[in-house]
Write a protein that holds these residues in place. Structure first.
Motif, short mmCIF file in Angstrom:
data_model
loop_
_atom_site.label_atom_id
_atom_site.label_comp_id
_atom_site.label_asym_id
_atom_site.label_seq_id
_atom_site.Cartn_x
_atom_site.Cartn_y
_atom_site.Cartn_z
N LYS A 7 0.84 -1.22 0.00
CA LYS A 7 0.00 0.00 0.00
C LYS A 7 0.87 1.26 0.00
CE LYS A 7 -3.48 -2.58 2.61
NZ LYS A 7 -4.38 -2.63 3.77
N ASP A 42 1.13 3.34 -2.31
CA ASP A 42 0.37 4.45 -2.89
C ASP A 42 -0.36 5.23 -1.81
OD1 ASP A 42 -1.11 2.16 -2.45
OD2 ASP A 42 -2.58 2.63 -4.00
N VAL A 96 2.46 -2.28 -4.73
CA VAL A 96 1.08 -1.81 -4.70
C VAL A 96 0.23 -2.96 -5.19
CG1 VAL A 96 -0.59 -0.18 -5.65
CG2 VAL A 96 1.72 0.59 -5.11
N LYS A 106 -6.27 -0.99 -5.79
CA LYS A 106 -6.78 0.37 -5.60
C LYS A 106 -7.92 0.41 -4.58
CE LYS A 106 -7.69 0.74 -9.99
NZ LYS A 106 -8.15 1.32 -11.29
N ASN A 114 -10.48 -1.77 -4.74
CA ASN A 114 -11.64 -2.42 -5.35
C ASN A 114 -11.36 -3.91 -5.48
OD1 ASN A 114 -13.86 -3.22 -6.79
ND2 ASN A 114 -13.59 -1.77 -8.47
N ASP A 150 -11.24 -5.65 -9.05
CA ASP A 150 -10.20 -5.38 -10.05
C ASP A 150 -9.44 -6.66 -10.40
OD1 ASP A 150 -10.82 -2.74 -10.23
OD2 ASP A 150 -9.29 -2.07 -8.81
N THR A 208 -5.30 -5.28 -14.21
CA THR A 208 -5.65 -3.89 -13.87
C THR A 208 -4.78 -3.39 -12.72
OG1 THR A 208 -7.94 -4.27 -14.57
CG2 THR A 208 -7.52 -2.36 -13.17
N ILE A 209 -4.62 -4.22 -11.71
CA ILE A 209 -3.81 -3.84 -10.56
C ILE A 209 -2.35 -3.66 -10.97
CG2 ILE A 209 -2.99 -4.60 -8.29
CD1 ILE A 209 -5.60 -6.16 -7.99
N TYR A 249 -1.93 -0.43 -12.75
CA TYR A 249 -1.99 0.65 -11.77
C TYR A 249 -0.67 0.76 -10.99
CZ TYR A 249 -3.21 3.08 -7.44
OH TYR A 249 -3.23 3.93 -6.37
N GLU A 250 -0.11 -0.40 -10.63
CA GLU A 250 1.16 -0.42 -9.90
C GLU A 250 2.27 0.20 -10.75
OE1 GLU A 250 3.62 -3.67 -7.29
OE2 GLU A 250 3.18 -4.18 -9.37
N PHE A 298 1.74 3.93 -11.06
CA PHE A 298 2.04 4.64 -9.82
C PHE A 298 3.54 4.85 -9.66
CE2 PHE A 298 3.61 4.10 -5.47
CZ PHE A 298 3.13 5.27 -4.90
#
Length: 813
Positions: free
Chosen positions: A319, A321, A353, A356, A358, A361, A365-366, A369-370, A373
């Motif tokens: 975590k 982020d 990470v 998000k 959710n 996801d 997708t994760i 996002y990682e 970020f």
């Protein structure tokens, strides 16, 4: 090694013209700053040019230029990273095609089983091994440990590249250890060790089904009244590009036990985690929630206690982020990732990470996002995070590398330990059971199964005569009291033969219509099972240890068969018809039947008389001889009983044909007579004694009557006219004897034609079920001999698998 190759490939990518100009400019600036120019320029000219440039440059311009340079370099690094990811994807696709080709053509490499699957099988064997020589399981596995809701399970899912675990909002979801074996394969699938079903991890329906199955298995493993279980669930996940390793996901460490948990949940989780971490070769993947204050961590203290030097710990900060957006303190995060904040040491430190927030996801997708970020992260731009410390991909590769390093270092030592254990066990067997063949629990069961099935065959060797004698004897044992007390004695109170016969007919019909058929089926069932038990446990005293080891198993089979075997439902109806017809017949056809009936009657009456006299003897106490010769003494109750017995016998002398029960006047008279003699007893006491005194007198008179009737068949045929001979008792016992013989014959036919076969099928079913139930076998086949054979079998299996794995490991380049 793989990471180095990728970076080498990325380094060979040609730079664009713009990138070249940026690099050239940076070099030019550096040359100018350091005072370097072309060779033909003189020293004075260079110094002058540098001085002029320094005067022209302003602090603001320097700062802007530095920022632009950092941004440009970031873009270059991002481009390189994308190129690395593209190469990794191409590499995975090529490996997938290679595996598929091998499966289609059948031309596989020498190793038919993957290295990680072989290793996982060894761990599976060790999980159920309990040696009496304390051989420890010290093989490496990655133990994933963290505080509850720290993102521990999410990290494992990112490594497995699939959302395979159930999740909840703030509640405990991981209730038991889950061992996940990751390996490379052409398709992304998961399966449990004890199931052939494969879950397609590219389909959301299969993912949901897998998560439900994991949750069901976890709840099923938790005992009543508990919150967590130490029973390990084993599953494997295969897919393109997965790093090969074995991970164990453990329940999260908690600080407080809620009302919905068992009181010992906190300690149980800590004990479970400590057990897995105690393995000196276990790799501890310590998960710390980056969005929370470090002071609230429970896991770091536990890990530092189990691995104070940090030689096998990898620290993961999740975590990140949230940490950046909510609690941004670059120095504190830097201290964490450099191992300076927590009182623990580690091999490596990573920041990841894993979502998000959710739960719906997908992993892709994760992952996007990682990546996004970290590209835009202030932590990276400020130099807090190093590229090698970021993303779950780098974490996965580092964990896998450490895992295989420790496997190579420790597996030989573990194999040697099992060699020593095997030698110890084999030596114990030779010394303890020198002349007995070594058979494990399954082999012993197969041997016992054969013996039991042989005895079923022997059941068919029981002769019809043996069956009928057994049925006859048991049926009369069950019916004698009812016949004597409810039929014979009441009918014998009749004043004439007509009333006697009428009473007997009515009571026999009632008995045969309601109670007798059911009683006969019970007798048939009991006799069949007694014969089977007798065959199964015959010569028990003469059995050797080889045979005695099966006694508990055989008794279990016997008891289970008794609960499952039900006699045919129509049997009672057919017996009822036969018995009613037989008992209605009062015509003794020949002298042989008459003599047989008298003999049967005398045997019954003598047996009942003996039982009655023994009971009276017990009530009245020892006689003069026993008192004098055996030093036995009479109590006050004995003396009272004897006085009452004497009084009642005097009454019977004056009235030999007395009725079954005493009248009220007779009770009063007897009590007064006894009081006059100094014995104060109540009426119930007198009735209780009368019960046995009357029957003693009745059976004696009935025996005398039977003696007189031995030559009475001729008079019976004439109807006893003007003879004064009353032999209707003999006819009653002839009817009973004939009923017993015919019923025994009918039961024998039911057994031979139906029930023995039904029992045969049930026994085979019971043995089949027992053979499949490992827990049941452990209960019925016990003893050091069995346990030692089981240990030897297990140790040999583990040793063989270890040697096979070591051989394959040494061959791998």
């Amino acid at each position: 090694m793989g990471q180095a190759i990728i970076f080498h490939q990325a380094a060979s990518i040609p730079a664009t013209a713009k990138e070249k100009s940026i690099v050239k400019e940076i070099n030019k600036d550096a040359d100018m700053t350091l005072g370097f120019t072309a060779p033909e320029v003189g020293v004075a000219a260079k110094a002058s040019a540098a001085e002029q440039m320094t005067e022209k440059r302003k602090p603001a311009d320097d700062k802007n230029r530095l920022q632009e340079t950092q941004d440009e370099m970031m873009q270059i690094q991002m481009r390189y990273q994308k190129e690395i990811e593209r190469l990794e994807k191409d590499n995975r696709e090529l490996r997938k095609q290679l595996i598929l080709k091998e499966q289609r053509t059948g031309k596989r490499r020498i190793m038919k089983k993957s290295l990680i699957d072989m290793y996982s099988e060894v761990l599976e064997e060790l999980a159920h091994f309990d040696s009496s020589y304390n051989t420890q399981d010290n093989l490496p596995r990655v133990v994933v440990i963290g505080d509850q809701s720290s993102g521990k399970t999410s990290v494992l899912e990112m490594i497995a590249q699939a959302r395979i675990f159930p999740r909840g909002s703030g509640e405990m979801m991981t209730r038991s250890p889950v061992m996940v074996t990751l390996s490379e394969g052409p398709y992304h699938i998961a399966s449990f060790r004890d199931s052939s079903r494969e879950f397609d991890l590219t389909k959301e329906s299969d993912l949901a089904a897998l998560r439900r199955e994991v949750e069901i298995r976890m709840k099923a493993s938790v005992q009543e009244g508990q919150t967590v279980s130490s029973e390990c669930i084993s599953m494997s996940v295969k897919g393109p590009g997965l790093q090969r390793m074995v991970l164990v996901d453990l329940p999260g460490i908690i600080s407080t036990v809620t009302n919905l948990m068992a009181p010992d949940t906190k300690d149980a989780i800590r004990k479970m985690c400590s057990t897995y971490m105690e393995n000196p070769n276990a790799i501890i993947l310590c998960i710390q929630d980056g969005s929370l204050d470090a002071e609230r961590s429970n896991v770091t203290d536990l890990v530092s206690h189990m691995d104070p030097s940090g030689k096998r710990t990898i620290f993961v900060l999740t975590k990140v982020d949230l940490a950046e957006s909510n609690l941004y303190n670059p120095d504190r995060i830097k201290q964490t990732l450099e191992g300076q904040l927590f009182p623990m040491k580690a091999l490596g430190y990573f920041a990841v990470v894993t979502g998000k927030g959710n739960t719906n996801d997908s992993i892709s997708t994760i992952k996007d996002y990682e990546d996004q970020f970290f590209r835009n992260s202030r932590l990276f731009k400020d130099g807090v995070l190093k590229p090698s410390q970021m993303t779950t991909q780098n974490l996965s590769m580092a964990v896998s590398g450490t895992f295989w390093k420790m496997v190579r270092e420790s597996v030989e030592q573990q194999a040697d330990a099992f060699k020593a254990t095997r030698f110890n066990l084999e030596t114990e067997w030779k010394n303890t059971f020198p002349h007995i063949r070594e058979l494990d629990r399954e082999e012993l069961f197969e041997k016992a199964r054969g013996e039991i099935l042989d005895e079923i065959i022997n059941l068919s060797q029981v002769t019809p005569k043996q069956w009928e004698e057994a049925f006859n004897k048991k049926l009369w044992e069950r019916s004698a009291t009812h016949v004597i007390e409810n039929i014979y004695l009441p009918a014998a109170q009749a004043q004439n033969s007509g009333t006697f016969n009428t009473t007997v007919d009515i009571k026999l019909k009632q008995w045969a219509d309601v109670q007798l058929p059911k009683k006969c089926v019970e007798v048939g069932w009991d006799t069949l099972h007694e014969e089977f038990t007798k065959l199964l446990l015959k010569n028990k005293k003469q059995k050797s240890e080889e045979d005695a080891i099966f006694d508990k198993l055989k008794m279990s089979v016997i008891e289970t068969c008794k609960t499952k075997h039900q006699w045919e439902s129509k049997a009672e109806d057919s017996l009822r018809v036969i018995q009613l017809n037989i008992l209605e017949d009062r015509s003794v056809s020949d002298k042989a039947q008459w003599d047989s009936a008298i003999k049967f009657m005398e045997e019954i009456l003598r047996e009942r008389l003996k039982q009655t006299e023994e009971q009276l003897q017990e009530m009245t106490g020892p006689g003069m001889w026993d008192q004098w010769a055996r030093w036995k003494y009479s109590t006050d109750d004995h003396r009272d009983r004897y006085a009452v017995k004497q009084e009642l016998e005097t009454m019977l002398v004056s009235s030999p044909q007395h009725k079954l029960h005493l009248g009220a006047d007779e009770l009063t008279a007897a009590r007064k007579n006894l009081q006059n003699k100094g014995y104060d007893v109540d009426e119930d006491y007198i009735r209780e004694t009368w019960y046995y005194v009357f029957r003693q007198n009745f059976f004696k008179r009935a025996l005398q009557q039977a003696q007189q009737c031995k030559k009475g068949f001729y008079y019976y045929q004439r109807g006893f006219q003007d003879t004064g001979l009353d032999c209707h008792d003999v006819v009653l016992f002839w009817r009973l004897q004939r009923m017993l013989n015919v019923t025994s014959n009918a039961l024998r036919q039911q057994v031979v034609n139906n029930e023995a076969r039904r029992l045969d099928r049930i026994i085979k079913e019971v043995l089949e079920d027992m053979g499949d139930d490992k827990y049941q076998l452990k209960k019925v086949l016990t003893g050091r001999r069995v346990e030692l054979a089981e240990e030897l079998k297990k140790v040999r299996q583990i040793q063989e698998k270890l040697e096979e794995f070591i051989q394959a490991l040494n061959k791998e380049k």
